[in-house]
Design a protein around this motif. Structure first.
Motif, mmCIF file in Angstrom:
data_model
loop_
_atom_site.group_PDB
_atom_site.id
_atom_site.type_symbol
_atom_site.label_atom_id
_atom_site.label_comp_id
_atom_site.label_asym_id
_atom_site.label_seq_id
_atom_site.Cartn_x
_atom_site.Cartn_y
_atom_site.Cartn_z
ATOM 1 N N GLU A 103 10.104 -2.086 -9.516
ATOM 2 C CA GLU A 103 10.638 -3.330 -10.064
ATOM 3 C C GLU A 103 11.634 -2.992 -11.156
ATOM 4 O O GLU A 103 11.315 -2.243 -12.075
ATOM 5 N N GLY A 127 0.966 3.411 -11.904
ATOM 6 C CA GLY A 127 1.365 2.060 -11.529
ATOM 7 C C GLY A 127 1.993 1.987 -10.149
ATOM 8 O O GLY A 127 1.669 1.098 -9.348
ATOM 9 N N VAL A 145 8.168 -0.818 -4.027
ATOM 10 C CA VAL A 145 7.331 -1.283 -5.134
ATOM 11 C C VAL A 145 7.991 -1.141 -6.510
ATOM 12 O O VAL A 145 7.447 -1.615 -7.501
ATOM 13 N N ASP A 188 -0.706 2.765 -7.452
ATOM 14 C CA ASP A 188 -1.644 1.654 -7.337
ATOM 15 C C ASP A 188 -1.037 0.544 -6.480
ATOM 16 O O ASP A 188 -1.703 -0.006 -5.593
ATOM 17 N N GLN A 189 0.232 0.255 -6.702
ATOM 18 C CA GLN A 189 0.908 -0.781 -5.911
ATOM 19 C C GLN A 189 1.074 -0.361 -4.452
ATOM 20 O O GLN A 189 0.854 -1.166 -3.543
ATOM 21 N N ALA A 240 -2.287 -0.524 -2.713
ATOM 22 C CA ALA A 240 -2.674 -1.919 -2.476
ATOM 23 C C ALA A 240 -1.877 -2.511 -1.306
ATOM 24 O O ALA A 240 -2.460 -3.155 -0.421
ATOM 25 N N ARG A 241 -0.567 -2.280 -1.285
ATOM 26 C CA ARG A 241 0.276 -2.803 -0.202
ATOM 27 C C ARG A 241 -0.156 -2.272 1.156
ATOM 28 O O ARG A 241 -0.114 -2.968 2.160
ATOM 29 N N LYS A 245 -6.450 1.412 -1.009
ATOM 30 C CA LYS A 245 -7.078 1.655 -2.305
ATOM 31 C C LYS A 245 -8.511 2.182 -2.166
ATOM 32 O O LYS A 245 -8.964 2.955 -2.990
#
Length: 143
Positions: A62, A117, A60, A120-121, A124-125, A129
């Motif tokens: 970036e 951040g 996740v 959260d990613q 979600a993946r 959540k």
């Protein structure tokens, strides 16, 4: 302050804590048995799944490599992702909130936002959540 928070707080976030390190730490800074067991469970679990946890983090990130993470942020992320994946009795929002608080306490001024951040990613993946929310009768169901 809850027992789990104390247990997380007791963990050596340098990244090289062992159960022996924890025993020495608890000799100097006593904690309840529940907090000790929770901390030992986290340390042994994270150590045993470190490669897989790092893969979740790397997936996740970036424009950032895992090697550029501070040790504090890196280990807080490992702890939280282990909790998300393996400790079913802890709701995801509790895990994420606790990780953010640890990052704010032990990281730099951007650590809280960064950890939030990333987690959260990851949540979600992994479709985690809402983990633990269905068992909370106080939260109304969304239609």
């Amino acid at each position: 302050m809850g027992t789990r928070h104390i247990g997380r707080d007791q963990i050596d976030i340098r990244g090289d804590a062992s159960t022996e390190d924890l025993a020495l730490f608890f000799d100097a800074f006593p904690a309840e048995d529940v907090a000790r067991k929770f901390a030992v469970n986290l340390v042994t679990g994270v150590r045993g799944e470190q490669v897989a946890l790092d893969r979740q983090i790397a997936d996740v990130l970036e424009h950032w490599s895992i090697g550029r993470l501070s040790r504090v942020d890196h280990n807080i992320l490992r702890l939280a992702i282990f909790e998300l994946l393996r400790l079913g009795d802890i709701p995801a929002r509790v895990t994420i909130d606790e990780a953010i608080e640890l990052a704010k306490t032990y990281g730099d001024q951007e650590s809280g936002r960064f950890v939030n951040g990333v987690l959260d990613q990851v949540a979600a993946r992994l479709k985690l959540k809402d983990k633990g929310e269905e068992s909370n009768p106080a939260k109304p169901h969304q239609a």
